[in-house]
Design a protein around this motif. Structure first.
Motif, PDB file in Angstrom:
ATOM      1  N   THR A  17     -19.214   8.681   5.164  1.00  0.00           N
ATOM      2  CA  THR A  17     -18.315   7.460   5.100  1.00  0.00           C
ATOM      3  C   THR A  17     -16.932   7.697   5.149  1.00  0.00           C
ATOM      4  O   THR A  17     -16.088   7.117   5.845  1.00  0.00           O
ATOM      5  CB  THR A  17     -18.639   6.429   3.780  1.00  0.00           C
ATOM      6  N   MET A  31       0.383  -2.412   6.987  1.00  0.00           N
ATOM      7  CA  MET A  31      -0.383  -2.615   5.773  1.00  0.00           C
ATOM      8  C   MET A  31      -1.461  -3.657   6.169  1.00  0.00           C
ATOM      9  O   MET A  31      -2.586  -3.822   5.753  1.00  0.00           O
ATOM     10  CB  MET A  31       0.675  -3.052   4.664  1.00  0.00           C
ATOM     11  N   ARG A  77     -11.003   6.213  11.558  1.00  0.00           N
ATOM     12  CA  ARG A  77     -10.700   4.948  12.079  1.00  0.00           C
ATOM     13  C   ARG A  77      -9.204   4.847  11.724  1.00  0.00           C
ATOM     14  O   ARG A  77      -8.493   4.251  12.350  1.00  0.00           O
ATOM     15  CB  ARG A  77     -11.469   3.862  11.118  1.00  0.00           C
ATOM     16  N   TYR A  94       0.814  -1.189  -0.095  1.00  0.00           N
ATOM     17  CA  TYR A  94      -0.043   0.014  -0.073  1.00  0.00           C
ATOM     18  C   TYR A  94       0.755   1.382   0.147  1.00  0.00           C
ATOM     19  O   TYR A  94       2.093   1.309   0.377  1.00  0.00           O
ATOM     20  CB  TYR A  94      -0.899  -0.028   1.346  1.00  0.00           C
ATOM     21  N   ASP A  95       0.468   2.481  -0.561  1.00  0.00           N
ATOM     22  CA  ASP A  95       0.739   3.440  -0.614  1.00  0.00           C
ATOM     23  C   ASP A  95       0.925   4.458   0.357  1.00  0.00           C
ATOM     24  O   ASP A  95       0.424   5.343   0.626  1.00  0.00           O
ATOM     25  CB  ASP A  95       0.287   4.190  -2.114  1.00  0.00           C
ATOM     26  N   LEU A  96       1.762   3.829   1.400  1.00  0.00           N
ATOM     27  CA  LEU A  96       2.086   4.515   2.780  1.00  0.00           C
ATOM     28  C   LEU A  96       2.552   6.020   2.644  1.00  0.00           C
ATOM     29  O   LEU A  96       2.040   7.034   3.447  1.00  0.00           O
ATOM     30  CB  LEU A  96       2.512   3.806   3.930  1.00  0.00           C
ATOM     31  N   ARG A 153      -2.826  -4.441   9.014  1.00  0.00           N
ATOM     32  CA  ARG A 153      -3.834  -3.599   9.732  1.00  0.00           C
ATOM     33  C   ARG A 153      -4.624  -2.695   8.864  1.00  0.00           C
ATOM     34  O   ARG A 153      -5.593  -2.657   9.100  1.00  0.00           O
ATOM     35  CB  ARG A 153      -3.230  -3.080  11.191  1.00  0.00           C
ATOM     36  N   LEU A 154      -4.179  -2.227   8.262  1.00  0.00           N
ATOM     37  CA  LEU A 154      -4.754  -1.429   7.009  1.00  0.00           C
ATOM     38  C   LEU A 154      -6.066  -2.240   6.332  1.00  0.00           C
ATOM     39  O   LEU A 154      -7.109  -1.826   6.236  1.00  0.00           O
ATOM     40  CB  LEU A 154      -3.983  -0.679   6.175  1.00  0.00           C
ATOM     41  N   LYS A 155      -5.482  -3.470   5.916  1.00  0.00           N
ATOM     42  CA  LYS A 155      -6.407  -4.187   5.290  1.00  0.00           C
ATOM     43  C   LYS A 155      -7.431  -4.918   6.257  1.00  0.00           C
ATOM     44  O   LYS A 155      -8.677  -4.718   5.610  1.00  0.00           O
ATOM     45  CB  LYS A 155      -5.454  -5.490   4.719  1.00  0.00           C
ATOM     46  N   LEU A 215      -7.015   9.297   0.868  1.00  0.00           N
ATOM     47  CA  LEU A 215      -7.416   7.739   0.455  1.00  0.00           C
ATOM     48  C   LEU A 215      -7.448   7.519  -0.948  1.00  0.00           C
ATOM     49  O   LEU A 215      -7.224   6.223  -1.227  1.00  0.00           O
ATOM     50  CB  LEU A 215      -8.819   7.890   0.755  1.00  0.00           C
ATOM     51  N   SER A 225      -3.741  -0.628  -4.685  1.00  0.00           N
ATOM     52  CA  SER A 225      -4.019  -1.456  -3.529  1.00  0.00           C
ATOM     53  C   SER A 225      -4.578  -3.053  -4.044  1.00  0.00           C
ATOM     54  O   SER A 225      -5.076  -3.678  -3.326  1.00  0.00           O
ATOM     55  CB  SER A 225      -5.006  -0.829  -2.534  1.00  0.00           C
ATOM     56  N   LEU A 249     -16.950  -0.122  -0.568  1.00  0.00           N
ATOM     57  CA  LEU A 249     -16.070  -0.509   0.580  1.00  0.00           C
ATOM     58  C   LEU A 249     -16.632  -2.084   0.662  1.00  0.00           C
ATOM     59  O   LEU A 249     -17.836  -2.384   0.003  1.00  0.00           O
ATOM     60  CB  LEU A 249     -16.250   0.199   1.722  1.00  0.00           C
ATOM     61  N   THR A 276      -7.693  -4.787  -2.961  1.00  0.00           N
ATOM     62  CA  THR A 276      -7.909  -5.508  -1.692  1.00  0.00           C
ATOM     63  C   THR A 276      -8.451  -4.714  -0.568  1.00  0.00           C
ATOM     64  O   THR A 276      -8.973  -4.977   0.329  1.00  0.00           O
ATOM     65  CB  THR A 276      -6.551  -6.152  -1.094  1.00  0.00           C
ATOM     66  N   LEU A 277      -8.919  -3.368  -1.020  1.00  0.00           N
ATOM     67  CA  LEU A 277      -9.452  -2.369   0.030  1.00  0.00           C
ATOM     68  C   LEU A 277     -10.696  -1.865  -0.337  1.00  0.00           C
ATOM     69  O   LEU A 277     -11.397  -1.739   0.594  1.00  0.00           O
ATOM     70  CB  LEU A 277      -8.466  -1.242  -0.008  1.00  0.00           C
ATOM     71  N   LEU A 286      -4.226   6.036  -1.597  1.00  0.00           N
ATOM     72  CA  LEU A 286      -3.984   4.789  -0.867  1.00  0.00           C
ATOM     73  C   LEU A 286      -4.839   3.561  -1.570  1.00  0.00           C
ATOM     74  O   LEU A 286      -4.321   2.448  -1.587  1.00  0.00           O
ATOM     75  CB  LEU A 286      -4.689   5.054   0.778  1.00  0.00           C
ATOM     76  N   GLU A 345     -20.812  -0.163   1.360  1.00  0.00           N
ATOM     77  CA  GLU A 345     -20.998   1.481   1.508  1.00  0.00           C
ATOM     78  C   GLU A 345     -20.339   1.868   0.279  1.00  0.00           C
ATOM     79  O   GLU A 345     -19.166   1.414  -0.273  1.00  0.00           O
ATOM     80  CB  GLU A 345     -20.480   1.996   2.720  1.00  0.00           C
ATOM     81  N   MET A 351     -18.436   5.381  -1.116  1.00  0.00           N
ATOM     82  CA  MET A 351     -17.715   6.304  -0.657  1.00  0.00           C
ATOM     83  C   MET A 351     -16.994   7.294  -1.836  1.00  0.00           C
ATOM     84  O   MET A 351     -16.419   6.497  -2.801  1.00  0.00           O
ATOM     85  CB  MET A 351     -16.626   6.063   0.113  1.00  0.00           C
ATOM     86  N   LEU A 361      -6.323   3.790  13.995  1.00  0.00           N
ATOM     87  CA  LEU A 361      -5.402   2.757  13.777  1.00  0.00           C
ATOM     88  C   LEU A 361      -3.849   3.065  14.023  1.00  0.00           C
ATOM     89  O   LEU A 361      -3.007   2.472  14.625  1.00  0.00           O
ATOM     90  CB  LEU A 361      -5.647   2.012  12.317  1.00  0.00           C
ATOM     91  N   LEU A 412      -0.191   8.310   1.934  1.00  0.00           N
ATOM     92  CA  LEU A 412      -1.072   8.385   2.896  1.00  0.00           C
ATOM     93  C   LEU A 412      -0.680   9.498   3.899  1.00  0.00           C
ATOM     94  O   LEU A 412      -1.331  10.205   4.704  1.00  0.00           O
ATOM     95  CB  LEU A 412      -1.379   7.161   3.717  1.00  0.00           C
ATOM     96  N   ASP A 416     -17.804  13.054   2.551  1.00  0.00           N
ATOM     97  CA  ASP A 416     -19.099  12.350   2.890  1.00  0.00           C
ATOM     98  C   ASP A 416     -18.931  11.564   4.135  1.00  0.00           C
ATOM     99  O   ASP A 416     -17.874  11.492   4.756  1.00  0.00           O
ATOM    100  CB  ASP A 416     -19.753  11.431   1.879  1.00  0.00           C
ATOM    101  N   LEU A 421      -8.642  -2.986   8.683  1.00  0.00           N
ATOM    102  CA  LEU A 421      -9.624  -1.787   9.023  1.00  0.00           C
ATOM    103  C   LEU A 421     -10.766  -1.844   7.710  1.00  0.00           C
ATOM    104  O   LEU A 421     -11.797  -1.776   8.206  1.00  0.00           O
ATOM    105  CB  LEU A 421      -8.517  -0.657   8.998  1.00  0.00           C
ATOM    106  N   PHE A 422     -10.231  -1.803   6.417  1.00  0.00           N
ATOM    107  CA  PHE A 422     -11.144  -1.910   5.555  1.00  0.00           C
ATOM    108  C   PHE A 422     -11.850  -2.854   5.355  1.00  0.00           C
ATOM    109  O   PHE A 422     -12.992  -2.895   4.887  1.00  0.00           O
ATOM    110  CB  PHE A 422     -10.325  -1.410   4.267  1.00  0.00           C
TER     111      PHE A 422
END
Lengths: 478, 478
Positions: free
Chosen positions: A452, B457, A459, A209-211, B459-461, B211, B218, B190, B221-222, B214, B194, B196, A463, A214, A450, B463-464
């Motif tokens: 969401t 990464m 969140r 992921y593109d941290l 944990r990001l996965k 976002l 990805s 998502l 996967t997100l 991000l 949802e 977004m 994290l 971010l 929005d 979260l989403f």
């Protein structure tokens, strides 16, 4: 003196029941982490880190000036243990309060992590610490025939770390993009003190992921930058700078989208309204036409041939327009024009003691509509409001001038800001192009994002920073 | 037929105790979500979505071809309820297995969400659905005098959604950057269904966390893209294309960094080694020197004046080099050179039936070292290995040719890949410049990323996508 300051401020609204002994213990540990000489605790010293260009003021409890990543990590491990706020700070030139310790705590200043660690001309890469002044980096890479394009107006004193935290732009963004486009890798310290590397030191890279992106623009709320890997470009060989004076605002703003769709690609397309011109008029040695209602500062860069051709095309293009065109004849004249442009923000304080400084963006074809709207606001609310800035990418600086002591006027100023935001969003725009949200725009966040998206962002914050240590009170509406 | 397929595949390793009745119920609900005509369940139909350009094969349990965001959201709500895998798929041209249903489940294909919703020439913005073919978008915006630069070799059939998921590059990246640099906003669904919006539809925008970037790269996967807002550039007015033949590999690769630091800014700087040249030699009507050991394809674009000047400078620059220079005299000749370049990847399958296709990146000054290393590998392991690709940004395609049925050869191929990765990382490079991780590189992820980054990464996965619905089995090592 330091303990007096601490008793008043130290974490008081963060951790209940904290006792002076504890405070002393923390101070001692902070001193151990960075060395006594790198920890400021006196009121006098702390107050130097209590403000930024937003014109607001919040006292930190202490200020650390670390010299290494390891020291930053040590500070954050302490913050994680004792749960006090940590506020990273570059040069304090931000206009939205991003570096202000609104809940007290420890400010980490980066003035002692200001080394250019590496310039690799063959691969057009630089590795720097966050405290490097943007203009100094530009000068250093220029010696290698390279350029680092992002050029916020504060480039003579702002720092790369702060630029990255807010994703700073500048006049060159119309052609070259913003800070985000030039940072390819980072070393960061997470709120728990862990050190992490992101990104690459190559032109491309898509592993994981593109941290990096971010973190860019996350306003010091997710991680603290300790090293930045920058991509550079070959230095443009030549430049041509034009100043166009218009007797009509609508003509000036109307020209923006038109010139870009005509295939011209300036590296600067800056706009200034009548009031903006007035505050810097005396900085220009060649006088402007008396009836100037708006100026456009237009610059082309590139190879000599390209600049010559674009300059010629542009001269032909504006011939049909009702404006006075002047081409800068020398480097001095160019510098003078730039100085005038960059002086608007500070100089406008001669009009009223305070300003509400916004950096909204609209699709550039709608700039005339935005500027007309602001003119109406000016009349309706009887306020002084300047518009100027990066017309090329639709990023217009709107400075609402007020005297904060004058309650009525300040109230009208805030009203003007609200109405501006509403209008900008209805035009498909955004509340910030380069200043970020900080504390001055956070109450308006949910108007743009929005529900969401806002919830996802909250969140994400949770994290990375479950104990809300890093720059608390920023971005998110309370 | 569909139930036979389902009995074999349907979620079998995802949810224990699932009963055929349940499967029928889900199928019915999927049909309700997208309409019967948009749900494929027969083995014959599903098998068309079981492979990609990685040469691997995994059967989905069903394939949905939604026509709207609402339908995508409905599908994901079902996935959230019944916990089955969802795999977004563009054109299946990915080379790392990103769109393969490795755990079965529902593939969502975007061939019926392929509309260009808007081209706004004044603001140089396009809004598209994910299924738009990249080359078709390029053709459509060209009519407005605009360009969308990212140009993966598969541009005639790959789609923007897949490009965004993998952050595709292409030859033009050396001057114009990659997909990430042209996507400014998204509409996504998502994993819980949802919808977004992220980003902006203006040139600049820094409100909240980024976002958009991000999600770019990805790999599905997100979140699932349902709409993309793209920034465009003015179409370059002119082009000059050069083909340079070298009798020495080292000379060709040595020229790359040298020409860029000399201030030349090509929009293409592609390299092909001897084997790559051989497989496409018959596609060139003008014969190459017999002893050609390497080719460079170099292109300049921009205004006529700029291209003329850069072309002239380049011709002078290469005069001192020991190579044969040919300048394309016509659009047909240019197209022929490009066709040859773009044909390498498929054409090399004439050498061996399978390939291990890598897209490593090294700092461009170290390309000669990388290419020398691959030559050594070739000899040492007695394999055919081609190197070609985007030398301008250090992104070299390494195709290790093997017969997978030949266990020994395939084993040597995998060994070569391991040694290549090791070397690339030791040179400050990255394992992927534009193909992504997918399943083919996931076992190597921890060699490039530090433990903390990998954990962040993951944990990001989480979260989403807490239930691991979206594209399970990708990116992260098992």
């Amino acid at each position: 003196m330091c303990f007096a300051a601490l008793e008043k401020h130290w974490l008081s609204d963060r951790i209940s029941g904290i006792v002076p002994d504890m405070e002393k213990k923390i101070i001692k540990k902070l001193q151990q982490a960075v060395g006594k000489a790198n920890l400021l605790t006196s009121l006098e010293e702390c107050s130097c880190y209590s403000y930024d260009a937003s014109g607001q003021n919040f006292m930190p409890d202490a200020v650390a000036l670390p010299e290494s990543t390891a020291q930053v990590a040590a500070l954050l491990r302490l913050a994680d243990e004792y749960r006090f706020p940590v506020i990273p700070r570059g040069a304090g030139s931000g206009t939205t309060g991003g570096s202000l310790p609104v809940h007290g705590g420890l400010v980490i200043g980066f003035s002692r992590m200001h080394r250019i660690l590496e310039i690799d001309p063959e691969n057009m890469i630089a590795v720097v610490e966050p405290g490097v002044v943007t203009g100094e980096l530009q000068a250093a890479v220029k010696k290698h025939g390279l350029m680092y394009p992002p050029d916020p107006a504060s480039l003579k004193f702002c720092s790369i770390g702060g630029n990255a935290a807010e994703c700073a732009g500048g006049p060159s963004a119309v052609k070259y993009g913003v800070t985000r486009d030039y940072i390819i890798g980072l070393e960061v310290v997470l709120p728990n003190g862990e050190i992490m590397r992101t990104g690459v030191r190559t032109e491309k890279g898509v592993v994981g992921y593109d941290l990096t992106r971010l973190f860019i623009g996350s306003e010091g709320t997710l991680a603290i930058f300790t090293k930045l890997i920058l991509r550079l470009l070959p230095l443009a060989e030549a430049k041509a700078t034009f100043l166009l004076s218009f007797s009509s605002l609508a003509q000036a703003t109307g020209l923006v989208a038109k010139s870009l769709t005509a295939g011209l690609m300036p590296c600067t397309l800056e706009y200034m309204d009548r009031t903006a011109v007035q505050v810097v008029r005396d900085r220009l040695s060649n006088s402007l036409p008396e009836e100037t209602a708006a100026l456009l500062l237009v610059e082309f860069d590139g190879s000599k041939a390209e600049v010559e051709q674009q300059g010629k095309l542009f001269a032909e293009f504006v011939q049909q327009e009702d404006c006075v065109v002047r081409r800068a004849e020398s480097e001095e004249e160019t510098q003078e024009l730039w100085l005038a442009r960059r002086s608007i923000a500070p100089a406008c304080l001669s009009l009223r003691p305070h300003k509400i400084s916004e950096d909204v963006v609209v699709p550039r074809s709608r700039i005339p509509e935005l500027v007309r709207f602001v003119e109406q606001l000016t009349q309706e609310l009887e306020l002084i409001i300047l518009t100027f800035g990066h017309a090329g990418d639709g990023n217009i600086h709107v400075n609402i001038m007020v005297d904060k002591q004058n309650e009525q006027e300040y109230g009208k100023g805030l009203k003007a800001k609200e109405r501006l935001f509403e209008r900008v969003l209805s035009m498909g725009g955004t509340l910030s192009g380069e200043h970020g949200v900080g504390i001055t725009k956070s109450p308006f966040l949910s108007q743009e994002l929005d529900e969401t998206a806002l919830s996802v962002m909250r969140r994400l914050k949770g994290l990375f920073d479950p104990h809300n240590i890093l720059n608390p009170g920023k971005i998110f509406p309370v």
